[in-house]
Design a protein around this motif. Structure first.
Motif, mmCIF file in Angstrom:
data_model
loop_
_atom_site.group_PDB
_atom_site.id
_atom_site.type_symbol
_atom_site.label_atom_id
_atom_site.label_comp_id
_atom_site.label_asym_id
_atom_site.label_seq_id
_atom_site.Cartn_x
_atom_site.Cartn_y
_atom_site.Cartn_z
ATOM 1 N N THR A 287 56.129 56.253 -14.275
ATOM 2 C CA THR A 287 54.976 55.624 -13.631
ATOM 3 C C THR A 287 53.747 55.575 -14.525
ATOM 4 O O THR A 287 53.106 54.526 -14.667
ATOM 5 C CB THR A 287 54.634 56.369 -12.325
ATOM 6 O OG1 THR A 287 55.810 56.458 -11.520
ATOM 7 C CG2 THR A 287 53.549 55.635 -11.566
ATOM 8 N N ARG A 288 53.390 56.704 -15.118
ATOM 9 C CA ARG A 288 52.178 56.728 -15.942
ATOM 10 C C ARG A 288 52.313 55.809 -17.157
ATOM 11 O O ARG A 288 51.377 55.083 -17.508
ATOM 12 C CB ARG A 288 51.870 58.161 -16.381
ATOM 13 C CG ARG A 288 51.338 59.054 -15.266
ATOM 14 C CD ARG A 288 50.928 60.410 -15.814
ATOM 15 N NE ARG A 288 50.175 61.185 -14.836
ATOM 16 C CZ ARG A 288 50.720 62.044 -13.986
ATOM 17 N NH1 ARG A 288 52.047 62.222 -13.991
ATOM 18 N NH2 ARG A 288 49.968 62.710 -13.125
ATOM 19 N N LEU A 289 53.458 55.849 -17.807
ATOM 20 C CA LEU A 289 53.675 54.998 -18.977
ATOM 21 C C LEU A 289 53.656 53.526 -18.584
ATOM 22 O O LEU A 289 53.044 52.691 -19.271
ATOM 23 C CB LEU A 289 55.009 55.354 -19.637
ATOM 24 C CG LEU A 289 55.412 54.502 -20.847
ATOM 25 C CD1 LEU A 289 54.367 54.618 -21.949
ATOM 26 C CD2 LEU A 289 56.791 54.904 -21.346
ATOM 27 N N GLY B 62 50.024 59.624 -11.240
ATOM 28 C CA GLY B 62 51.462 59.591 -11.441
ATOM 29 C C GLY B 62 52.198 58.974 -10.269
ATOM 30 O O GLY B 62 51.609 58.309 -9.417
ATOM 31 N N GLY B 63 53.497 59.230 -10.216
ATOM 32 C CA GLY B 63 54.335 58.588 -9.209
ATOM 33 C C GLY B 63 54.243 59.197 -7.834
ATOM 34 O O GLY B 63 54.470 58.526 -6.833
ATOM 35 N N GLY B 64 53.901 60.490 -7.761
ATOM 36 C CA GLY B 64 53.841 61.144 -6.462
ATOM 37 C C GLY B 64 55.205 61.187 -5.796
ATOM 38 O O GLY B 64 56.242 61.171 -6.455
ATOM 39 N N ARG B 65 55.184 61.201 -4.487
ATOM 40 C CA ARG B 65 56.430 61.215 -3.728
ATOM 41 C C ARG B 65 56.300 60.289 -2.532
ATOM 42 O O ARG B 65 55.224 60.215 -1.928
ATOM 43 C CB ARG B 65 56.771 62.634 -3.276
ATOM 44 C CG ARG B 65 55.643 63.361 -2.587
ATOM 45 C CD ARG B 65 55.990 64.767 -2.232
ATOM 46 N NE ARG B 65 57.106 64.810 -1.289
ATOM 47 C CZ ARG B 65 57.566 65.937 -0.763
ATOM 48 N NH1 ARG B 65 57.031 67.088 -1.101
ATOM 49 N NH2 ARG B 65 58.556 65.918 0.096
ATOM 50 N N PRO B 66 57.318 59.532 -2.216
ATOM 51 C CA PRO B 66 58.628 59.465 -2.869
ATOM 52 C C PRO B 66 58.583 58.601 -4.125
ATOM 53 O O PRO B 66 57.914 57.568 -4.150
ATOM 54 C CB PRO B 66 59.498 58.810 -1.799
ATOM 55 C CG PRO B 66 58.551 57.931 -1.041
ATOM 56 C CD PRO B 66 57.237 58.659 -1.028
ATOM 57 N N SER B 67 59.290 59.017 -5.152
ATOM 58 C CA SER B 67 59.377 58.243 -6.386
ATOM 59 C C SER B 67 60.552 58.745 -7.211
ATOM 60 O O SER B 67 61.011 59.882 -7.043
ATOM 61 C CB SER B 67 58.089 58.367 -7.206
ATOM 62 O OG SER B 67 57.955 59.669 -7.747
ATOM 63 N N ALA B 68 61.017 57.900 -8.117
ATOM 64 C CA ALA B 68 62.079 58.312 -9.029
ATOM 65 C C ALA B 68 61.587 59.434 -9.936
ATOM 66 O O ALA B 68 62.344 60.352 -10.268
ATOM 67 C CB ALA B 68 62.542 57.116 -9.858
ATOM 68 N N ASP B 69 60.320 59.360 -10.339
ATOM 69 C CA ASP B 69 59.760 60.414 -11.190
ATOM 70 C C ASP B 69 59.853 61.775 -10.507
ATOM 71 O O ASP B 69 60.183 62.787 -11.140
ATOM 72 C CB ASP B 69 58.295 60.112 -11.513
ATOM 73 C CG ASP B 69 58.154 58.996 -12.528
ATOM 74 O OD1 ASP B 69 59.148 58.677 -13.203
ATOM 75 O OD2 ASP B 69 57.044 58.442 -12.642
ATOM 76 N N HIS B 70 59.543 61.811 -9.219
ATOM 77 C CA HIS B 70 59.583 63.080 -8.493
ATOM 78 C C HIS B 70 61.011 63.612 -8.410
ATOM 79 O O HIS B 70 61.254 64.822 -8.582
ATOM 80 C CB HIS B 70 59.007 62.893 -7.091
ATOM 81 C CG HIS B 70 58.981 64.146 -6.278
ATOM 82 N ND1 HIS B 70 59.934 64.433 -5.323
ATOM 83 C CD2 HIS B 70 58.134 65.206 -6.298
ATOM 84 C CE1 HIS B 70 59.671 65.601 -4.778
ATOM 85 N NE2 HIS B 70 58.586 66.100 -5.344
ATOM 86 N N ALA B 71 61.960 62.721 -8.170
ATOM 87 C CA ALA B 71 63.357 63.148 -8.090
ATOM 88 C C ALA B 71 63.846 63.676 -9.435
ATOM 89 O O ALA B 71 64.501 64.730 -9.513
ATOM 90 C CB ALA B 71 64.224 61.978 -7.629
ATOM 91 N N LEU C 44 44.505 52.443 -13.844
ATOM 92 C CA LEU C 44 43.926 53.722 -14.258
ATOM 93 C C LEU C 44 44.205 54.815 -13.225
ATOM 94 O O LEU C 44 44.551 55.952 -13.576
ATOM 95 C CB LEU C 44 42.419 53.569 -14.466
ATOM 96 C CG LEU C 44 41.980 52.811 -15.721
ATOM 97 C CD1 LEU C 44 40.470 52.598 -15.713
ATOM 98 C CD2 LEU C 44 42.398 53.559 -16.984
ATOM 99 N N ALA C 45 44.054 54.474 -11.960
ATOM 100 C CA ALA C 45 44.298 55.462 -10.909
ATOM 101 C C ALA C 45 45.760 55.900 -10.898
ATOM 102 O O ALA C 45 46.068 57.090 -10.749
ATOM 103 C CB ALA C 45 43.903 54.880 -9.548
ATOM 104 N N ILE C 46 46.675 54.953 -11.063
ATOM 105 C CA ILE C 46 48.100 55.301 -11.093
ATOM 106 C C ILE C 46 48.409 56.181 -12.298
ATOM 107 O O ILE C 46 49.181 57.148 -12.203
ATOM 108 C CB ILE C 46 48.956 54.021 -11.122
ATOM 109 C CG1 ILE C 46 48.827 53.278 -9.792
ATOM 110 C CG2 ILE C 46 50.419 54.351 -11.392
ATOM 111 C CD1 ILE C 46 49.479 51.911 -9.785
#
Length: 370
Positions: free
Chosen positions: A147-149, A185-194, A179-181
Motif C-alpha cells: 500500500t505505501r509503495l 498504510g493498508g490497515g485492516r482488512p488488507s493484503a498487507d495486514h494478512a 500522502l495520507a495512505i
C-alpha cells in the motif's frame, strides 16, 4: 415594524435557499461547462458586488455563518449529542486506512477503464499507459497490497502529470489522499495486514522466507509511526486548497464558464436570483469551506457542508461525472472521522477548553471539529 420583519424573514429564507442550492453550481465547472465566451473578471465582480440585492444576500449569509459559529462556541448546545457523535466517529478510526484506500482506489480504477488520467479533463495521448496505470494502482490500493509503495508511485505519477498538464490541478485531492495512505498504510482488512500477520509469526513457513518484513517494512513503520497523527492535517490542507481553487479560480476568476453552467441547468429556476449571484455565492461558499478546512476550524461541520455540496451537485447536474467526485466524497468522510487533528483551530480550542475545565471552568469547552 411588521413589514421590516417580513422583509428580513424573506431575505433570511432566500439566503438559506441559495446556500442549500449552491451545491448545484459547486461542481468542477470544467467537467460540465458547455463552453462560453470570455467574461471580464473585474467587470463581472464589480457588477455582481455593487448590486444592492446581491450585497444584502451575501452579507446576510456571511453574518449568519459568523453568528452561528460564535453562538455555538458561546452556548455549546446539545453537548451530550456532540460528545456521542465524536465518540462514534472516533470508534471508526481503525477503519480509516480502508476508507482512504477506497476513496482513492475506486476513482482510479474508474479513470483507468474510462481512459482518462486522474481527471476527466485530461485525456492522454497514451491511452494504454493511462488505463494500465489507473487500473493497476487503483486495484492494488483496493486490495491493500504494497500500500505505501503503491501510494508513493501514484503520487509520483500525479506530480509528473501535473508538471506536464496543469489541468490536473482539478484533481489535486489525490495529493493529500496519496500522502495520507502512505502514512497510515493498508490497515485492516488488507493484503498487507494478512501478509504481515504471517511474517510476524515465527511458527509460519512464510516468516522464514520473507526477506522484506523484518528488514524493511517493520523498521519503516516504526520510524514513521509518529507521523500518522498528522494525517488529519494533511487531508485538511489538501482538501482545503482544492476547495479554494474550485471556488476562486474555477468560478470567481472564470465567470464565463460558471455562468454557462448556470444557464445550461437553468439554476435560476431553482432559486430565482441573478446568475451572477449564483456564481459568486457558489464560489464564496466553496472558498469559505476551503479556508475553514485549511485552518482546521469547525472541521467536521465544514466537511459535512462539503459532503452536502457534492450530494446536491450529483443530483442537480445529471451529466456531472460521478467517478471524478468519489475521491472528494471519501476524503471528506475521512475528515468527519478524524476531526481537525493537530495544528488546527479545533485542537487549540479543545486544549483551551480542557485547561478551563481543570481550572474549574466549563468542561464542555471543545470545538466543533475537534
Amino acid at each position: 415594524m411588521t413589514q421590516h420583519v417580513r422583509g428580513a424573514t424573506r431575505l433570511a429564507g432566500l439566503v438559506a435557499l441559495l446556500a442549500a442550492g449552491a451545491g448545484n453550481a459547486s461542481a468542477h465547472v470544467k467537467y460540465v461547462t458547455p463552453g462560453s465566451d470570455p467574461v471580464e473578471v473585474a467587470a463581472f465582480l464589480l457588477a455582481a458586488l455593487t448590486d444592492p440585492f446581491n450585497l444584502a444576500v451575501l452579507g446576510a449569509g456571511g453574518v449568519g455563518v459568523a453568528v452561528a459559529g460564535a453562538a455555538y462556541l458561546r452556548f455549546r448546545p446539545l453537548p451530550n449529542d456532540v460528545r456521542a457523535f465524536r465518540r462514534t466517529m472516533a470508534s471508526y478510526e481503525s477503519l480509516l486506512p480502508w476508507l482512504l484506500r477506497l476513496a482513492v482506489g475506486l476513482p482510479l480504477v474508474g479513470a483507468g477503464f474510462s481512459g482518462y488520467f486522474f481527471s476527466p479533463a485530461v485525456q492522454s495521448s497514451s491511452p494504454v499507459f493511462v488505463r494500465l496505470f489507473g487500473i493497476t494502482v487503483g486495484f492494488l490500493l483496493l486490495f491493500g497490497f504494497g500500500t505505501r509503495l503503491v501510494a508513493a508511485v501514484g503520487l509520483a505519477g500525479y506530480l509528473v502529470g501535473l508538471a506536464v498538464e496543469p489541468a490536473l490541478v482539478l484533481a489535486f485531492e489525490y495529493v493529500p489522499g496519496f500522502l495520507a495512505i502512505a502514512l497510515v498504510g493498508g490497515g485492516r482488512p488488507s493484503a498487507d495486514h494478512a501478509v504481515a500477520s504471517m511474517a510476524a509469526d515465527d511458527r509460519t513457513f512464510y516468516s522464514r522466507v520473507d526477506p522484506f518484513y523484518r528488514r524493511v517494512a517493520l523498521p519503516f513503520v516504526e520510524r514513521t509511526r509518529h507521523l500518522e497523527a498528522y494525517v488529519p492535517a494533511v487531508l485538511r490542507v489538501g482538501l482545503g486548497l482544492t476547495f479554494v481553487y474550485l471556488g476562486v479560480a474555477q468560478k470567481l476568476m472564470e465567470p464565463g464558464d460558471a455562468l454557462a453552467v448556470v444557464a445550461k441547468y437553468d439554476l435560476t429556476a431553482v432559486v430565482p436570483v441573478a446568475p451572477e449571484l449564483w456564481v459568486v455565492g457558489a464560489g464564496l461558499t466553496e472558498a469559505l469551506v476551503g479556508v475553514l478546512l485549511v485552518a482546521g476550524a469547525f472541521t467536521r461541520a465544514a466537511s459535512a457542508v462539503a459532503f452536502l455540496l457534492f450530494t446536491t451537485t450529483l443530483f442537480g447536474l445529471p451529466d456531472d461525472p460521478v467517478l471524478a467526485h468519489i475521491s472528494l466524497f471519501g476524503l471528506v468522510s475521512a475528515l468527519l472521522v478524524t476531526g481537525g487533528g493537530p495544528l488546527s483551530v479545533d485542537r487549540a480550542l479543545s486544549d483551551r477548553g480542557a485547561g478551563d475545565a481543570e481550572s474549574g471552568g466549563d468542561a464542555s469547552g471543545r470545538s466543533a471539529g475537534a
